[in-house]
Design an enzyme around this catalytic site. Structure first.
Site, PDB file in Angstrom:
ATOM      1  N   ASP A 124       0.899  -1.151   0.000  1.00  0.00           N
ATOM      2  CA  ASP A 124       0.000   0.000   0.000  1.00  0.00           C
ATOM      3  C   ASP A 124       0.943   1.207   0.000  1.00  0.00           C
ATOM      4  OD1 ASP A 124      -1.496   2.160   0.796  1.00  0.00           O
ATOM      5  OD2 ASP A 124      -2.613   1.060   2.309  1.00  0.00           O
ATOM      6  N   ILE A 125       0.808   2.088  -0.973  1.00  0.00           N
ATOM      7  CA  ILE A 125       1.788   3.178  -1.117  1.00  0.00           C
ATOM      8  C   ILE A 125       1.824   4.092   0.110  1.00  0.00           C
ATOM      9  CG2 ILE A 125       0.366   4.950  -2.281  1.00  0.00           C
ATOM     10  CD1 ILE A 125       2.791   5.168  -4.296  1.00  0.00           C
ATOM     11  N   GLY A 185      -9.693   5.791  -5.129  1.00  0.00           N
ATOM     12  CA  GLY A 185      -8.457   5.061  -5.425  1.00  0.00           C
ATOM     13  C   GLY A 185      -7.291   5.429  -4.527  1.00  0.00           C
ATOM     14  N   VAL A 186      -6.134   5.536  -5.141  1.00  0.00           N
ATOM     15  CA  VAL A 186      -4.923   5.811  -4.374  1.00  0.00           C
ATOM     16  C   VAL A 186      -4.978   7.241  -3.785  1.00  0.00           C
ATOM     17  CG1 VAL A 186      -3.466   6.586  -6.299  1.00  0.00           C
ATOM     18  CG2 VAL A 186      -2.430   5.421  -4.386  1.00  0.00           C
ATOM     19  N   ASP A 187      -5.622   8.141  -4.499  1.00  0.00           N
ATOM     20  CA  ASP A 187      -5.797   9.532  -4.050  1.00  0.00           C
ATOM     21  C   ASP A 187      -6.543   9.551  -2.705  1.00  0.00           C
ATOM     22  OD1 ASP A 187      -5.804  12.260  -4.121  1.00  0.00           O
ATOM     23  OD2 ASP A 187      -7.283  12.476  -5.736  1.00  0.00           O
ATOM     24  N   SER A 238      -2.991   6.372 -13.697  1.00  0.00           N
ATOM     25  CA  SER A 238      -4.045   6.261 -14.729  1.00  0.00           C
ATOM     26  C   SER A 238      -4.568   4.842 -14.939  1.00  0.00           C
ATOM     27  CB  SER A 238      -3.577   6.794 -16.105  1.00  0.00           C
ATOM     28  OG  SER A 238      -3.607   8.197 -16.116  1.00  0.00           O
ATOM     29  N   GLY A 274      -6.180   2.900 -12.961  1.00  0.00           N
ATOM     30  CA  GLY A 274      -7.383   2.527 -12.197  1.00  0.00           C
ATOM     31  C   GLY A 274      -8.589   3.205 -12.814  1.00  0.00           C
TER      32      GLY A 274
HETATM   33  N1  AR6 Z   1      -1.322   1.874  -2.965  1.00  0.00           N
HETATM   34  C1  AR6 Z   1      -0.796   1.615  -4.179  1.00  0.00           C
HETATM   35  N2  AR6 Z   1      -1.548   1.562  -5.295  1.00  0.00           N
HETATM   36  C2  AR6 Z   1      -2.878   1.765  -5.172  1.00  0.00           C
HETATM   37  C3  AR6 Z   1      -3.510   2.050  -3.940  1.00  0.00           C
HETATM   38  C4  AR6 Z   1      -2.656   2.100  -2.792  1.00  0.00           C
HETATM   39  N3  AR6 Z   1      -3.149   2.355  -1.583  1.00  0.00           N
HETATM   40  N4  AR6 Z   1      -4.835   2.203  -4.161  1.00  0.00           N
HETATM   41  C5  AR6 Z   1      -5.040   2.023  -5.471  1.00  0.00           C
HETATM   42  N5  AR6 Z   1      -3.863   1.744  -6.100  1.00  0.00           N
HETATM   43  P1  AR6 Z   1      -6.443   5.090  -9.332  1.00  0.00           P
HETATM   44  P2  AR6 Z   1      -6.063   6.758 -11.727  1.00  0.00           P
HETATM   45  C6  AR6 Z   1      -3.589   1.494  -7.519  1.00  0.00           C
HETATM   46  O1  AR6 Z   1      -7.855   4.817  -9.711  1.00  0.00           O
HETATM   47  O2  AR6 Z   1      -6.430   5.642 -12.615  1.00  0.00           O
HETATM   48  C7  AR6 Z   1      -9.056   9.148  -8.197  1.00  0.00           C
HETATM   49  O3  AR6 Z   1     -10.399   9.279  -7.837  1.00  0.00           O
HETATM   50  C8  AR6 Z   1      -4.731   0.968  -8.341  1.00  0.00           C
HETATM   51  O4  AR6 Z   1      -4.829  -0.461  -8.209  1.00  0.00           O
HETATM   52  O5  AR6 Z   1      -6.179   5.414  -7.923  1.00  0.00           O
HETATM   53  O6  AR6 Z   1      -4.897   7.620 -12.087  1.00  0.00           O
HETATM   54  C9  AR6 Z   1      -8.392  10.485  -8.487  1.00  0.00           C
HETATM   55  O7  AR6 Z   1      -8.909  11.526  -7.688  1.00  0.00           O
HETATM   56  C10 AR6 Z   1      -4.311   1.364  -9.748  1.00  0.00           C
HETATM   57  O8  AR6 Z   1      -3.440   0.384 -10.321  1.00  0.00           O
HETATM   58  O9  AR6 Z   1      -5.833   6.318 -10.199  1.00  0.00           O
HETATM   59  C11 AR6 Z   1      -8.725  10.678  -9.937  1.00  0.00           C
HETATM   60  O10 AR6 Z   1      -9.987  11.228 -10.102  1.00  0.00           O
HETATM   61  C12 AR6 Z   1      -3.500   2.638  -9.539  1.00  0.00           C
HETATM   62  O11 AR6 Z   1      -3.275   2.737  -8.122  1.00  0.00           O
HETATM   63  C13 AR6 Z   1      -8.680   9.285 -10.486  1.00  0.00           C
HETATM   64  O12 AR6 Z   1      -8.983   8.420  -9.399  1.00  0.00           O
HETATM   65  C14 AR6 Z   1      -4.173   3.921  -9.996  1.00  0.00           C
HETATM   66  O13 AR6 Z   1      -5.566   3.841  -9.775  1.00  0.00           O
HETATM   67  C15 AR6 Z   1      -7.302   8.918 -10.995  1.00  0.00           C
HETATM   68  O14 AR6 Z   1      -7.355   7.682 -11.629  1.00  0.00           O
END
Ligand code: AR6
Length: 337
Positions: free
Chosen positions: A9-10, A31-33, A116, A118
């Site tokens: 988990d980042i 997501g990660v945000d 990007s 997710g």
């Molecule tokens: N640690 C590491 N990786 C993670 C974690 C974590 N805790 N949680 C998710 N991932 P995403 P995007 C991975 O959707 O596609 C947000 O709402 C996940 O499995 O977080 O760039 C923002 O506010 C995936 O492989 O980001 C934007 O609106 C990767 O992180 C939008 O989502 C990215 O998934 C950005 O979308």
């Protein structure tokens, strides 16, 4: 290891900076945000509000607050449409802008999620390719430790075709050994069958066996027999016309470890380190075996790690990062220091 793929988990990464896959408002999301904002606490949102958003492909930095990381670099990845709308350039820019910002803040270690890949829908194998290419290009000119953090197995994808090809290659070799073991057991019983089967892997190496030494100076030969791992490595670097830095960077080995190997003639590296140098030097299989032997190791068909290495060497694919992606996908330890 300058570049490493890790499953984590980042928000738990104790690095100088973690990168957030944010949106243009920089005001949080899913997501990660969402995970980063939750873990960092409400102070983060306050600082983000003052930043006035961020363009796609650009990056901005904040403090890490309650995170183990000192900084958070917020970057906005492209939403994937059809792959022809400038997505790859924008995604590449996310990585290079984030790395430039990390460098400007003297960060020695940075962790990235797969931006990007997710909610923004970028195909994972392509997103990973761009991430790895951009990061390795940066590392060829800069000293930093960069982690690609993969959250779950499903978010890691080296491409179906490559995965299947490697899986088949592994199966064939395992199969060969077990078949020999079975046949041997029928003929001569278990103990002999096992000792016979232990020779089986060699058969697959025959086509790559070492050329005979024809008329070589005896002195050269005895010198080579006495050579240590470190001496052989340095000799081969010279023979390839590489600089030390070119070699250790290509091997994904950090400078400090290389200096240790260089200064200690009897240095015994780990097997992944020794293999990483063989890959960096683009050695054929027999020369890889020769170098490994100096460190007390050999390649065998009794584990997946070795078979995957053999697969890449036989294909002439000497990209340490491509090999590490495959090793990671097959749950094996990675090459490097
Ligand atoms: N640690 C590491 N990786 C993670 C974690 C974590 N805790 N949680 C998710 N991932 P995403 P995007 C991975 O959707 O596609 C947000 O709402 C996940 O499995 O977080 O760039 C923002 O506010 C995936 O492989 O980001 C934007 O609106 C990767 O992180 C939008 O989502 C990215 O998934 C950005 O979308």
């Amino acid at each position: 290891m300058p570049f490493e793929i890790v499953r984590n988990d980042i928000t738990r990464m104790a690095v100088d900076a973690i990168v957030n896959a944010a949106n243009a408002s920089l005001l949080g999301g899913g997501g990660v945000d969402g995970a980063i904002h939750r873990a960092a606490g409400p102070e983060l949102l306050k600082e983000c509000k003052a930043l006035g958003g961020c363009k796609t492909g650009a990056a901005k930095i904040t403090r890490g607050y309650k995170l183990p990381a000192k900084y958070i670099i917020h970057t906005v990845g492209p939403v994937y449409r059809d792959g022809k709308s400038g997505e790859s350039e924008l995604l590449r820019s996310c990585y290079s802008e984030s790395l430039a910002l990390a460098k400007a803040y003297s960060c020695e270690s940075v962790a990235f999620p797969l931006i990007s890949a997710g909610a923004y829908g970028y195909p994972k194998a392509e997103a990973l390719r761009i991430a790895v290419d951009t990061i390795t290009e940066f590392l060829s000119a800069n000293d930093m430790t960069v982690y690609m953090v993969v959250f779950d197995r499903a978010s890691f994808d080296i491409g179906e075709e490559l995965y299947r090809d490697i899986a088949e290659y592994i199966d064939d070799r395992y199969e060969k050994k077990h078949r020999i073991l079975r046949q041997g057991r029928d003929i001569c019983g278990e103990a002999q069958a096992r000792s016979f089967a232990s020779f089986a892997p060699k058969a697959a190496f025959e086509e790559d066996s070492a050329p005979m030494v024809a008329g070589g100076a005896f002195d050269d030969l005895s010198f080579e027999l006495d050579e240590s791992f470190s001496q052989m490595l340095l000799r081969k670097i010279d023979e390839k016309g590489m600089t030390d830095a070119q070699c250790y960077k290509k091997a994904n080995i950090d400078r400090k470890l290389f200096s240790k190997i260089r200064s200690d003639v009897n240095y015994k590296p780990s097997k992944p380190t020794a293999i990483a140098f063989a890959i960096a030097l683009e050695l054929p299989l027999w020369e890889t075996e020769e170098l490994l032997k100096k460190a007390g190791f050999a390649l065998s068909h009794s584990n997946k790690f070795d078979i995957i290495i053999e697969y890449f060497i036989k294909k002439g694919n000497y990209s340490i990062f491509a090999i590490n992606e495959a090793l990671f996908a097959f749950d094996q330890s990675l090459l490097g220091g």
